[in-house]
Design an enzyme around this catalytic site. Structure first.
Site, PDB file in Angstrom:
ATOM      1  N   ASN A 188      -8.723 -75.527  15.463  1.00  0.00           N
ATOM      2  CA  ASN A 188      -8.586 -75.925  16.858  1.00  0.00           C
ATOM      3  C   ASN A 188      -8.219 -74.706  17.715  1.00  0.00           C
ATOM      4  OD1 ASN A 188      -8.538 -77.839  18.951  1.00  0.00           O
ATOM      5  ND2 ASN A 188      -6.334 -78.092  18.767  1.00  0.00           N
ATOM      6  N   ASN A 190      -5.791 -73.758  19.368  1.00  0.00           N
ATOM      7  CA  ASN A 190      -4.444 -73.190  19.349  1.00  0.00           C
ATOM      8  C   ASN A 190      -4.008 -72.709  17.969  1.00  0.00           C
ATOM      9  OD1 ASN A 190      -4.061 -75.617  18.029  1.00  0.00           O
ATOM     10  ND2 ASN A 190      -2.492 -76.391  19.416  1.00  0.00           N
ATOM     11  N   LYS A 191      -4.898 -72.758  16.977  1.00  0.00           N
ATOM     12  CA  LYS A 191      -4.499 -72.386  15.619  1.00  0.00           C
ATOM     13  C   LYS A 191      -4.546 -70.871  15.404  1.00  0.00           C
ATOM     14  CE  LYS A 191      -3.665 -76.528  14.021  1.00  0.00           C
ATOM     15  NZ  LYS A 191      -3.894 -77.331  15.228  1.00  0.00           N
ATOM     16  N   VAL A 192      -4.089 -70.429  14.220  1.00  0.00           N
ATOM     17  CA  VAL A 192      -4.041 -68.998  13.906  1.00  0.00           C
ATOM     18  C   VAL A 192      -5.424 -68.378  14.070  1.00  0.00           C
ATOM     19  CG1 VAL A 192      -3.463 -67.283  12.145  1.00  0.00           C
ATOM     20  CG2 VAL A 192      -2.141 -69.401  12.293  1.00  0.00           C
TER      21      VAL A 192
END
Length: 377
Positions: A188, A190-192
């Site tokens: 997604n 906002n993930k790493v």
């Protein structure tokens, strides 16, 4: 920027993606070669490189981390009446797929230090109906996978790792997502690592990986045209998403180094404050620290502190609502979940986006220190 203080041109970011020229290059390749949908070379290349990175035999891309968990439960034979143990404190997407397959979520409280699934609680929750355990590496902090794995072996349970927040984290020298029968990741925004959306399922069972690849493409047999061998899903990743993922995967070591440095800076500035308690890593682990997380203890008002930080240009986020409190899961709640409830009441996620720099993170930490020390929270 001036001395690490965010300016109007560059604000502190909580969890925004870090995109640059390499991502543009890969996306332009996708467009130039006319491979923007699910047919083309980028998806396969991304899957191969991802499998090599985490150290497993097979990786299959899907449309989301939620889709990954849904498919993992389905191919593990989890169905109506089966029980799946999962933590009371996690994002809703961990447990929703349990309901998708008609199974029963069994919530277990989390460890007060690591905030992850407590193996002692898991052992107490196992019944003859238990089919699987779904540990979550919350905010990038690994679970105690040795203890959970031993419990699963002893009771004949399937382990499906929710590694959606922990790409790049290790436990006992191994990547999260590779301890269970299946591991699930999210990409997604906002993930790493991001592909805009998307996710990945990893396994060391190459035959199982092939079956998953078949099912996420509507269970279609390409050798027989539009012949579908059974019920499948349209969970395929597009080449546009995979191209983005290929670029992000090249930059991942730098992202992880930054996130670990950020947590070091927060600890340097805040560790001596009695009101602040950091989420802890289990022994032998190296978290990815997706979102640096703390609890504000004592008389500190979490909501007031959050508002005071917002006024100073420091975004924060509350810790996840414990799942047993949500309407769809309330019928499955058994007793209370004091640790999860405490973490929800007192917890905050701090800025962790790799678009920030060290000076900005130190500004955020100093702002929290002033808010707590001056008593204006």
């Amino acid at each position: 920027m001036n001395g690490g203080i965010p300016s109007k041109e560059r604000s502190l970011l909580l969890d925004a993606p870090n995109l640059g020229e390499l991502e543009k290059e890969y996306l332009c390749r996708c467009v130039d070669e006319n491979y923007v949908s699910t047919v083309g070379p980028f998806v396969g290349e991304f899957e191969e490189r991802f499998a090599a990175y985490v150290g497993c035999a097979r990786a299959v891309s899907v449309q989301s981390g939620t889709a990954a968990l849904h498919v993992a439960l389905m191919v593990s034979g989890v169905g109506p009446g089966d029980e799946v143990i999962c933590p009371a404190l996690t994002f809703v997407a961990t447990a929703n797929p349990i309901l998708y397959v008609g199974a029963v979520p069994v919530f277990v409280d989390v460890d007060p230090e690591t905030w992850t699934l407590d193996p002692r609680g898991v052992e107490r929750a196992i019944t003859p109906r238990t089919k699987a355990v779904l540990p979550v590496h919350l905010y990038g902090v690994p679970c105690a996978m040795d203890e959970l794995g031993e419990l699963a072996r002893r009771h004949g349970l399937t382990v499906i790792e929710d590694a959606t927040e922990s790409l790049g984290a290790t436990y006992q020298g191994r990547m999260t997502g590779t301890f269970g029968h299946l591991g699930c990741f999210s990409f997604n925004g906002n993930k790493v690592l991001t592909t805009g959306g998307g996710g990945m399922i990893v396994t060391d069972d190459d035959e199982l990986g092939g079956r998953i690849k078949h099912l996420v493409n509507q269970a279609r047999d390409p050798q027989k045209g539009f012949w579908h061998t059974g019920l499948g899903w349209n969970y395929r990743m597009t080449n546009l998403e995979a191209a983005l993922g290929l670029a992000q995967l090249q930059r991942l070591p730098g992202f992880l180094e930054k996130k670990r440095d950020f947590v070091g800076a927060y600890r340097e500035i805040l560790d001596d404050l009695p009101q602040v308690r950091f989420q802890q890593a289990p022994e032998g682990s190296l978290p990815s620290w997706w979102l640096p997380s703390v609890t504000l203890e004592g008389t500190a008002s979490v909501s007031s502190a959050q508002e005071a930080l917002r006024e100073r240009g420091v975004p924060t986020r509350r810790v996840f609502q414990p799942l047993p409190a949500l309407p769809q899961f309330a019928p499955f709640a058994k007793g209370t979940y004091p640790v999860a409830e405490h973490l929800f009441a007192r917890g905050l996620n701090l800025p962790g986006s790799t678009c920030n720099d060290d000076g900005m993170i130190r500004f955020a930490a100093e702002a929290l220190r002033r808010v707590l020390s001056e008593g204006d929270q």
